[in-house]
Design an enzyme around this catalytic site. Sequence first.
Site, PDB file in Angstrom:
ATOM      1  N   LEU A 113       0.514  -1.298  -0.039  1.00 57.35           N
ATOM      2  CA  LEU A 113       0.686  -0.215  -0.131  1.00 57.35           C
ATOM      3  C   LEU A 113       0.751   1.188   0.062  1.00 57.35           C
ATOM      4  CD1 LEU A 113      -2.736  -0.899   3.184  1.00 57.35           C
ATOM      5  CD2 LEU A 113      -3.040  -1.435   0.812  1.00 57.35           C
ATOM      6  N   PRO A 128       6.506   5.607  -1.100  1.00 60.05           N
ATOM      7  CA  PRO A 128       7.480   7.128  -0.289  1.00 60.05           C
ATOM      8  C   PRO A 128       6.465   8.557  -0.067  1.00 60.05           C
ATOM      9  CG  PRO A 128       8.939   5.624  -1.860  1.00 60.05           C
ATOM     10  CD  PRO A 128       7.380   5.438  -2.217  1.00 60.05           C
ATOM     11  N   ILE A 140       7.185  -2.316   2.828  1.00 58.78           N
ATOM     12  CA  ILE A 140       6.532  -4.257   2.800  1.00 58.78           C
ATOM     13  C   ILE A 140       6.680  -5.316   3.645  1.00 58.78           C
ATOM     14  CG2 ILE A 140       6.129  -5.134   1.651  1.00 58.78           C
ATOM     15  CD1 ILE A 140       5.156  -2.527   0.564  1.00 58.78           C
ATOM     16  N   ILE A 183      10.947   2.754  35.774  1.00 55.82           N
ATOM     17  CA  ILE A 183      10.525   1.478  36.505  1.00 55.82           C
ATOM     18  C   ILE A 183      12.145   0.740  36.435  1.00 55.82           C
ATOM     19  CG2 ILE A 183       9.498  -0.364  37.888  1.00 55.82           C
ATOM     20  CD1 ILE A 183       7.123   0.390  37.416  1.00 55.82           C
ATOM     21  N   GLY A 195      18.121   3.053  35.551  1.00 59.46           N
ATOM     22  CA  GLY A 195      19.262   2.917  34.148  1.00 59.46           C
ATOM     23  C   GLY A 195      19.500   1.759  33.350  1.00 59.46           C
ATOM     24  N   GLU A 223      -0.345   0.939   9.931  1.00 55.32           N
ATOM     25  CA  GLU A 223      -2.026   0.410   9.999  1.00 55.32           C
ATOM     26  C   GLU A 223      -3.429   1.597   9.825  1.00 55.32           C
ATOM     27  OE1 GLU A 223      -2.798  -1.544   8.016  1.00 55.32           O
ATOM     28  OE2 GLU A 223      -1.851  -3.565   9.005  1.00 55.32           O
TER      29      GLU A 223
END
Length: 386
Positions: free
Chosen positions: A124, A127, A156, A339, A342, A365
């Site tokens: 679909l 660019p 794709i 949480i 580091g 989507e």
Amino acid sequence: MDFTLNEEQTAYRKMLRDFVQREIKPVARDWEQSGRYPTEIIDKMKEMGLFGLLVPEEYGGADADFVSFALTFEEVARGWMGVAGTLGSHSIACWLIAKYGTEEQRSSLLPELATGARRSGIGLTEPQAGSDLQGITTRARREGDHYIVNGSKMWITNARYANPLPTLVKTDPTTSPAHKGMSVLLIDSSLPGFTVSRDIPKLGYKGTESCEIVLDNVKVPASCLLGGVEGRGLQQVLSALETGRINVAARALGVAQASYDAAYAYSKNRDAFGKPISNFQAIQMKLADMAVDVQAARLLTYWAASKLDRGERADLESSMAKLFASEVGLRASLDAMRIHGGYGYSTEFEVERYYRDAPLMAIGEGTSDILRTVIAKQLLNGSSVD
């Protein structure tokens, strides 16, 4: 109203969790970091029949209900979102062919797509055309018994394995409105002129390929026109995107659940100032918010899937589920990283992968902002959420 899974769905979820725990989680971090293609995992998914989820039984598929379809992507993405992507585009292609294909197209393609002997994706995005599909420039000019196709497609999934690749093209670029001149061609990737030009480097969503393809005078038989009638392509792919949004919502849910699981476990085992950090109210609030978000996203996703199972349209519901679940995935992955402190920034822990994978679901989507406009337009046109 029953918000619980039935016995068959519960057993299916357990099978999926066992598979993910055994085959995906032990290798996901190392394979993702090395860029290794998950061939062995995909072969296992073929054996399990996961490539035939949306293929009707008469063609050898599972003909799964859409709640089970969502469960599949949630559980696989909980282990490794990139692997779930190999099923996502393939499943949309299967649904397209099963729903709109001619009998010849269904009987010749679906049996092998169901087993994974053939794989597919969907072409679909271009660019210069993502959310605005009517802006595509790929052309298919009819010459006798063939179409001559020129253009390019981006992002794709399964590009090197797709056979065929349902591809949105303009068969009549002069028609107004533009969608009346758009069609879907089932293009064999082995045809001369079909080239996978490059792999697109990505922040996350690794393990599966995302490629650019170039179509240079590809000679496609007219029999590969989906449904055999020109001008219905945009309608066909927009309908298919209802299922696509369910699978992306479920993938986002899987990442959100994995983020919560990791944060919960770490908070119980990490000590600070002489006690587990789960004893601190700031951490408890984050965990509570994450748990509420994850469960709300799950219910929205299953709600949208259940509408499809009842044979109803679910463009509004699937858009809501995809919008909310993808934003939950972003929040949960970031909170899990916070949480962890580091360590959340270290590639030795899984949460940095969740943080890199989550943004895709808010883009692919249908971006979150596009979906907000889709939802608003439907509400203003009389759709109801009661």
